[in-house]
Design a protein around this motif. Structure first.
Motif, mmCIF file in Angstrom:
data_model
loop_
_atom_site.group_PDB
_atom_site.id
_atom_site.type_symbol
_atom_site.label_atom_id
_atom_site.label_comp_id
_atom_site.label_asym_id
_atom_site.label_seq_id
_atom_site.Cartn_x
_atom_site.Cartn_y
_atom_site.Cartn_z
ATOM 1 N N ALA A 175 -51.440 65.710 45.284
ATOM 2 C CA ALA A 175 -50.882 65.372 46.504
ATOM 3 C C ALA A 175 -49.483 64.854 46.600
ATOM 4 O O ALA A 175 -48.730 65.256 47.452
ATOM 5 N N ALA A 176 -49.080 63.991 45.634
ATOM 6 C CA ALA A 176 -47.696 63.691 45.469
ATOM 7 C C ALA A 176 -46.624 64.841 45.385
ATOM 8 O O ALA A 176 -45.574 65.165 45.838
ATOM 9 N N LYS A 177 -47.078 65.903 44.645
ATOM 10 C CA LYS A 177 -46.399 66.984 44.447
ATOM 11 C C LYS A 177 -46.200 67.819 45.724
ATOM 12 O O LYS A 177 -45.191 68.293 46.336
ATOM 13 N N VAL A 178 -47.218 67.942 46.564
ATOM 14 C CA VAL A 178 -47.103 68.516 47.863
ATOM 15 C C VAL A 178 -46.283 67.791 48.799
ATOM 16 O O VAL A 178 -45.615 68.550 49.351
ATOM 17 N N CYS A 179 -46.550 66.471 48.840
ATOM 18 C CA CYS A 179 -45.580 65.655 49.571
ATOM 19 C C CYS A 179 -44.192 66.107 49.268
ATOM 20 O O CYS A 179 -43.347 65.968 50.146
ATOM 21 N N GLY B 255 -41.233 67.561 51.724
ATOM 22 C CA GLY B 255 -40.210 66.612 51.989
ATOM 23 C C GLY B 255 -40.910 65.268 53.021
ATOM 24 O O GLY B 255 -40.153 64.762 53.674
ATOM 25 N N VAL B 256 -42.230 64.946 52.622
ATOM 26 C CA VAL B 256 -42.776 63.886 53.276
ATOM 27 C C VAL B 256 -42.872 62.680 52.148
ATOM 28 O O VAL B 256 -43.297 62.927 50.965
ATOM 29 N N PRO B 257 -42.512 61.459 52.621
ATOM 30 C CA PRO B 257 -42.312 60.283 51.796
ATOM 31 C C PRO B 257 -43.849 59.804 51.375
ATOM 32 O O PRO B 257 -44.912 60.072 51.985
ATOM 33 N N THR B 258 -43.962 59.490 50.010
ATOM 34 C CA THR B 258 -45.030 58.928 49.458
ATOM 35 C C THR B 258 -44.712 58.142 48.294
ATOM 36 O O THR B 258 -43.706 58.057 47.544
ATOM 37 N N GLU B 259 -45.491 56.817 47.851
ATOM 38 C CA GLU B 259 -45.317 56.158 47.028
ATOM 39 C C GLU B 259 -45.692 56.535 45.726
ATOM 40 O O GLU B 259 -45.288 56.116 44.611
ATOM 41 N N ASP B 260 -46.517 57.734 45.676
ATOM 42 C CA ASP B 260 -46.919 58.170 44.270
ATOM 43 C C ASP B 260 -45.859 59.428 43.658
ATOM 44 O O ASP B 260 -45.190 59.831 44.493
ATOM 45 N N ASP B 261 -45.953 59.362 42.439
ATOM 46 C CA ASP B 261 -45.209 60.255 41.696
ATOM 47 C C ASP B 261 -45.585 61.324 40.884
ATOM 48 O O ASP B 261 -46.597 60.938 39.884
ATOM 49 N N TRP C 92 -56.847 66.345 47.202
ATOM 50 C CA TRP C 92 -55.513 66.184 47.439
ATOM 51 C C TRP C 92 -55.152 66.544 49.054
ATOM 52 O O TRP C 92 -54.221 65.923 49.440
ATOM 53 N N ALA C 93 -55.910 67.526 49.636
ATOM 54 C CA ALA C 93 -55.491 67.937 50.883
ATOM 55 C C ALA C 93 -55.727 66.688 51.856
ATOM 56 O O ALA C 93 -54.974 66.558 52.853
ATOM 57 N N ASP C 94 -57.033 66.044 51.563
ATOM 58 C CA ASP C 94 -57.224 64.892 52.437
ATOM 59 C C ASP C 94 -56.004 63.840 52.322
ATOM 60 O O ASP C 94 -55.575 63.045 53.421
ATOM 61 N N ARG C 95 -55.708 63.620 51.003
ATOM 62 C CA ARG C 95 -54.504 62.774 50.613
ATOM 63 C C ARG C 95 -53.269 63.057 51.566
ATOM 64 O O ARG C 95 -52.453 62.136 52.093
ATOM 65 N N VAL C 96 -53.008 64.238 51.556
ATOM 66 C CA VAL C 96 -51.694 64.585 52.095
ATOM 67 C C VAL C 96 -51.916 64.556 53.697
ATOM 68 O O VAL C 96 -51.027 64.108 54.345
ATOM 69 N N ALA C 97 -53.169 64.770 54.138
ATOM 70 C CA ALA C 97 -53.284 64.820 55.810
ATOM 71 C C ALA C 97 -53.236 63.167 55.964
ATOM 72 O O ALA C 97 -52.804 62.780 57.148
ATOM 73 N N GLU C 98 -53.643 62.363 55.069
ATOM 74 C CA GLU C 98 -53.583 60.976 55.458
ATOM 75 C C GLU C 98 -52.078 60.405 55.423
ATOM 76 O O GLU C 98 -51.777 59.667 56.467
ATOM 77 N N ARG C 99 -51.192 61.182 54.645
ATOM 78 C CA ARG C 99 -49.576 60.750 54.888
ATOM 79 C C ARG C 99 -49.235 61.299 56.278
ATOM 80 O O ARG C 99 -48.287 60.571 56.762
ATOM 81 N N LEU C 100 -49.669 62.611 56.272
ATOM 82 C CA LEU C 100 -49.208 63.326 57.748
ATOM 83 C C LEU C 100 -49.470 62.565 58.872
ATOM 84 O O LEU C 100 -48.785 62.190 59.808
#
Length: 259
Positions: free
Chosen positions: A189-193, A197-203, A36-44
């Motif tokens: 990762a979707a929950k963290v985003c 307040g970071v946009p993501t396509e996952d729910d 999840w952390a790498d996935r969030v980092a990808e979004r950031l």
């Protein structure tokens, strides 16, 4: 939307990313983990080309080890965002003290917040469906209530996994029944985003399709295989005072551009 230019992730196997395999750059072998952390980092990183990321988490670490080994490094890096998730390995051990653990966590959060960093804390998943953890459900709940209180006291963001019903389905977990699989990490990762307040396509609110009834005989065979393959080795390591993370280094020890 809050803007983060740097992120340091602290913790154990959950934050390291077990068991969410990532293909090796050289040949596609799943010999390292995403999580999840790498996935969030990808979004950031997609939002800022100068974004930097470090992941200091190592599987098997106890909260005292994380505070002693990882927190000072994060303080020195002075990132915009720090995630801290720990305690599961402690709570699985007999005689764990959630009150003492919470005091340790509070001190670490105070040090991290003093740098000006936003701090992200986590409750765990409700363990009532997990074979090893459910007997200690009350102890887990006490610690996670402390985590909520610490988040309120120090103005931290909180990821409440206890309320994530999708994580109560075994399809979000790997065969060892202790670590999430790719789908579980994607939901977190979707929950963290969402919390950041970071946009993501996952729910993270996804619901699983109905599952066919499992033959009790098949379920018993699966349980026996789980004991042999996962529970047995875990117990042996505990008796020998060993950890799955002994002699392992963090996968991303330096605060560098994500990639």
């Amino acid at each position: 939307m809050t803007h983060y230019r740097s992120f340091v992730a602290l913790g154990d196997s959950f934050t390291e990313g077990l068991n969410d395999p990532a293909a090796d750059d050289r040949g596609g072998a799943p010999d390292r983990f995403r999580g999840w952390a790498d996935r969030v980092a990808e979004r950031l990183a997609a939002l800022d080309p100068e974004f930097r990321y470090a992941n200091l988490a190592v599987r098997g670490k106890l909260i005292d080890q994380i505070v002693a080994e990882q927190v000072p490094l994060a303080v020195g890096m002075r990132p915009d965002l720090v995630s801290f998730c720990a305690g599961g390995n402690d709570l699985l051990r007999p005689g764990s003290d959630p009150d003492r653990m919470a005091k340790k966590l509070a001190g670490a959060v105070r040090d991290l917040r003093a740098t000006g960093a936003e701090v992200l804390l986590f409750t765990g998943v409700d363990p009532r469906d997990t074979p090893i953890m459910r007997r200690a459900r009350g102890t887990f709940a006490i610690f996670y209530l402390h985590v909520r209180s610490i988040a309120d006291l120090y103005g931290c963001r909180l990821v409440d996994q206890w309320s994530m019903q999708g994580l109560r389905d075994w399809r979000a977990w790997s065969d060892d029944r202790l670590h999430m699989n790719e789908e579980g990490h994607r939901m977190v990762a979707a929950k963290v985003c969402d919390v950041l307040g970071v946009p993501t396509e996952d729910d993270w609110r996804m619901s699983w399709p109905p599952r066919e009834r499992v033959d009790p005989r098949v379920k018993r065979r699966e349980d026996v295989q789980w004991v042999r393959s996962h529970l047995g080795p875990w117990v042996v390591r505990r008796l020998r005072g060993r950890s799955s993370g002994d002699d392992l280094d963090p996968k991303r020890p330096d605060l560098k551009p994500f990639g």
